[in-house]
Design an enzyme around this catalytic site. Structure first.
Site, short mmCIF file in Angstrom:
data_model
loop_
_atom_site.label_atom_id
_atom_site.label_comp_id
_atom_site.label_asym_id
_atom_site.label_seq_id
_atom_site.Cartn_x
_atom_site.Cartn_y
_atom_site.Cartn_z
N GLY A 10 -3.02 4.84 13.05
CA GLY A 10 -3.18 4.08 11.81
C GLY A 10 -2.93 2.60 12.04
N GLY A 11 -1.88 2.29 12.81
CA GLY A 11 -1.53 0.90 13.07
C GLY A 11 -2.64 0.16 13.81
N CYS A 53 11.60 7.18 13.69
CA CYS A 53 10.92 6.48 14.79
C CYS A 53 11.87 6.32 15.98
CB CYS A 53 10.41 5.14 14.32
SG CYS A 53 11.65 4.20 13.43
N GLY A 73 4.30 3.10 10.89
CA GLY A 73 3.58 4.37 10.88
C GLY A 73 3.08 4.73 12.26
N SER A 74 1.96 5.44 12.29
CA SER A 74 1.46 5.99 13.55
C SER A 74 0.72 4.94 14.38
CB SER A 74 0.51 7.15 13.26
OG SER A 74 -0.64 6.65 12.62
N GLU A 81 4.72 10.45 22.21
CA GLU A 81 5.65 10.92 21.19
C GLU A 81 5.14 12.17 20.47
OE1 GLU A 81 5.76 8.33 17.80
OE2 GLU A 81 7.66 9.14 17.08
N GLU A 86 5.06 -1.51 13.41
CA GLU A 86 6.05 -0.70 14.12
C GLU A 86 5.41 0.66 14.29
OE1 GLU A 86 8.65 -2.00 15.36
OE2 GLU A 86 8.38 -3.86 14.27
N LYS A 119 0.89 -1.16 0.00
CA LYS A 119 0.00 0.00 0.00
C LYS A 119 0.93 1.21 0.00
CE LYS A 119 -2.94 3.19 1.75
NZ LYS A 119 -2.05 4.39 1.68
P1 NAP Z 1 0.25 6.97 9.32
O1 NAP Z 1 -0.63 8.14 9.33
O2 NAP Z 1 -0.04 5.91 10.32
O3 NAP Z 1 0.16 6.34 7.85
C1 NAP Z 1 0.77 5.10 7.55
C2 NAP Z 1 -0.17 4.28 6.65
O4 NAP Z 1 -1.32 3.90 7.41
C3 NAP Z 1 -0.66 5.06 5.45
O5 NAP Z 1 -0.70 4.19 4.34
C4 NAP Z 1 -2.05 5.48 5.86
O6 NAP Z 1 -2.92 5.62 4.76
C5 NAP Z 1 -2.50 4.32 6.73
N1 NAP Z 1 -3.50 4.73 7.72
C6 NAP Z 1 -3.42 5.79 8.55
N2 NAP Z 1 -4.53 5.85 9.32
C7 NAP Z 1 -5.31 4.82 8.96
C8 NAP Z 1 -6.59 4.34 9.39
N3 NAP Z 1 -7.28 4.97 10.35
N4 NAP Z 1 -7.11 3.25 8.80
C9 NAP Z 1 -6.41 2.62 7.84
N5 NAP Z 1 -5.21 3.01 7.38
C10 NAP Z 1 -4.65 4.09 7.94
O7 NAP Z 1 1.79 7.29 9.51
P2 NAP Z 1 2.67 8.46 8.95
O8 NAP Z 1 1.96 9.13 7.84
O9 NAP Z 1 4.00 7.88 8.66
O10 NAP Z 1 2.76 9.37 10.24
C11 NAP Z 1 3.95 9.46 11.09
C12 NAP Z 1 3.85 8.62 12.34
O11 NAP Z 1 4.37 7.31 12.09
C13 NAP Z 1 4.66 9.11 13.52
O12 NAP Z 1 3.85 9.12 14.66
C14 NAP Z 1 5.79 8.11 13.74
O13 NAP Z 1 6.14 7.87 15.05
C15 NAP Z 1 5.29 6.89 13.13
N6 NAP Z 1 6.40 6.13 12.56
C16 NAP Z 1 6.86 5.03 13.19
C17 NAP Z 1 7.91 4.31 12.67
C18 NAP Z 1 8.43 3.06 13.35
O14 NAP Z 1 9.30 2.37 12.83
N7 NAP Z 1 7.95 2.70 14.51
C19 NAP Z 1 8.49 4.73 11.47
C20 NAP Z 1 7.97 5.86 10.85
C21 NAP Z 1 6.93 6.55 11.39
P3 NAP Z 1 -3.34 7.05 4.15
O15 NAP Z 1 -2.47 8.08 4.77
O16 NAP Z 1 -3.10 6.88 2.69
O17 NAP Z 1 -4.77 7.21 4.48
#
Ligand code: NAP
Length: 478
Positions: free
Chosen positions: A213-214, A270, A209-210, A361, A233, A152
């Site tokens: 979202g996760g 992250c 990701g977040s 965070e 993650e 995705k």
């Molecule tokens: P995100 O908003 O979680 O987006 C990541 C994916 O999840 C995108 O494809 C998004 O799709 C999808 N998504 C988000 N909300 C969703 C929902 N409610 N239902 C279904 N799918 C959903 O993450 P981000 O844009 O990278 O935002 C940054 C955050 O990620 C920070 O908080 C950071 O800590 C975290 N992060 C963690 C790591 C790690 O290794 N632990 C690494 C990088 C980032 P769409 O956006 O296309 O809707």
């Protein structure tokens, strides 16, 4: 601005069916086929480096130096998995010969092998357009395990995702493999992402990701008629503990370098340090002054997406609303400044422990200094933070009771404990663990970086009194 075709639910279905079809033959492939594919994918990234880095930079603002380095890392990772597969990591098995007699001593001949789980849904990360995206670690480990993958795309680098997926499919076709082995879908996570995870032929999902979202996608994975593993993650605050012993030897040097780690990539890692535990007293005061000074002069760049910038501004504002927190730098930048200013504030351990919002965070160049008196307070703060990808401890060189307690506390909450250096920068190697108790990871027993990531996509099967032809495959699935 180029617009890319958004996938429909019917496109998701078609991609998963193609991945399922491709899995039928690829799952029983040997080391040579898988290694050649992984090496071909590494090569195509390098062969197209210039245009890929340009495209990535235009979409992410991460800069050519960082993006070239990330492409190198991604190619290294693909080749590293190729070597691991050639060394037999995906085909390792436990051969337990039959023992005559009645149970429990006597038993049949058992061979515990591992088979690839099936088509994997993979969610690209925003902040690593190469290393945690279309051909990133999750894809490399899943292909090494013999799985097919449907990615995705992340909306923050759609052009790069489509381009890399196209190049990868050319490599797959050239090697005579089914192109369904690597699919790409693109569209809102709440529709396309959920449809992907809910597809009955998908057998595992990997996400970076977040937390929000996760958790939404994990709930979709759990809510299926057949729940599947969801390797997420998520967020992490990565505490750094500066003990008096370290400050006495090189406090100024550590402060300077820590400022670099907090602002590296505008804090969009992250593993970015979000909480710094500093001893109360003079040496701690000097360290905090040096850290503040270094951060004041630190450069940042535009954040990955406007939403991420908004999240950073809101997160800092929420922290700043805590009355006991004392700001150490100028006010955060106004929302229309392109590059955010770093944020640093200070609080004592009691204040930190009583304010839950400070434990969360803030993604970007922001950190809180927590002043601590004694090892009990350090441990209380670590326990309050909970799951984290990393904990860094400086100055625990002596085998004292305090240091033993501290190592136990750090290991309790983190997937990686560092005794030197900084948490940003995650080596791709056999000894790596990138995970940790929730919210660092949804499955803390597994890693998303390093060669042990292979284990997430291999399911054990015990073969009992198997025929010789099957044993002759030496762990390669039938
Ligand atoms: P995100 O908003 O979680 O987006 C990541 C994916 O999840 C995108 O494809 C998004 O799709 C999808 N998504 C988000 N909300 C969703 C929902 N409610 N239902 C279904 N799918 C959903 O993450 P981000 O844009 O990278 O935002 C940054 C955050 O990620 C920070 O908080 C950071 O800590 C975290 N992060 C963690 C790591 C790690 O290794 N632990 C690494 C990088 C980032 P769409 O956006 O296309 O809707």
């Amino acid at each position: 601005m180029t617009s890319y075709p958004q996938s429909t639910v019917a496109d998701v279905d078609a991609a998963v069916k193609a991945a399922h079809e491709a899995f039928q033959s690829f799952s029983s492939s040997g080391a040579q086929t898988r290694a050649a594919l992984l090496r071909g994918l590494a090569q195509v990234l390098e062969d197209n480096r210039e245009r890929l880095v340009l495209l990535a930079d235009s979409e992410t603002h991460l800069g050519p130096a960082r993006l070239n380095g990330e492409l190198d890392r991604t190619a290294f990772q693909l080749r590293g998995f190729a070597t691991r597969v050639e060394q037999g990591a995906a085909f390792a098995f436990e051969d337990d010969p039959a023992v005559a007699g009645s149970p429990p001593v006597g038993h049949p001949h058992l061979v515990r092998v591992r088979i690839p789980v099936g088509p994997v849904a993979m969610f690209s990360a925003s902040n690593f357009p190469f290393a945690f995206s279309v051909l990133g670690g999750d894809t490399a480990s899943a292909l090494a395990a013999g799985c097919s993958v449907i990615v995705k795309a992340h909306g923050g680098h759609q052009g790069l995702s489509h381009t890399v997926a196209g190049l990868a499919r050319d490599v797959i076709a050239t090697q005579g493999l089914p192109v369904g082995l690597l699919g790409l879908v693109d569209g809102p996570g709440s529709q396309i992402g959920v449809a992907l995870v809910e597809h009955p032929l998908i057998q595992a999902a990997a996400f970076t990701g977040s937390v929000r979202g996760g958790l939404a996608l994990e709930s979709a994975a759990r809510g299926r008629k057949q729940p599947i593993p969801f390797y997420g993650e998520l967020g992490s605050v990565n505490p750094v503990v500066a003990l008096p012993a370290a400050l006495a030897v090189k406090g100024a040097e550590l402060a300077q370098a820590l400022a670099g780690s907090i602002t590296m990539g505008t804090g969009q890692f992250c593993t970015s340090p979000g909480i710094v535990l500093v001893p109360a007293g003079e040496s701690g005061d000097a360290f905090v002054a040096q850290l503040s000074e270094a951060l004041r002069g630190a450069k940042t760049h535009e954040m990955l997406t406007p939403q991420m910038r908004k999240g950073f501004d809101q997160g800092c504002a929420q922290w700043a609303g805590e009355p006991k927190l004392k700001a150490l730098l100028a006010e955060p930048a106004a929302a229309d400044d392109v590059s955010p200013r770093p944020y640093l504030a200070q609080i004592d351990a009691q204040g930190f422990l009583s304010s839950h919002k400070l434990h969360e965070e803030v993604f970007g160049p922001a950190a809180i200094v927590v002043r601590v008196s004694g090892i009990e307070q350090v441990i209380d703060v670590l326990d309050a933070v909970g799951g984290s990808l990393t904990v860094t401890v400086w100055g625990a060189d002596a085998p004292t009771d305090d240091n033993v307690s501290l190592v136990r506390a750090a290991s309790r909450i983190a997937g990686r404990v560092l005794f030197a250096g900084f948490p940003t920068g995650v080596a791709v190697t056999a000894g790596q663990h990138h995970g940790g108790p929730f919210p660092a990871s949804t499955v803390p027993f597994t890693t998303s970086v390093g060669y042990a990531a292979l284990d997430r996509f291999l399911r054990p099967v015990a073969l009992q009194d198997a025929p010789q032809w099957l044993l002759d495959r030496k762990g390669v699935p039938a």
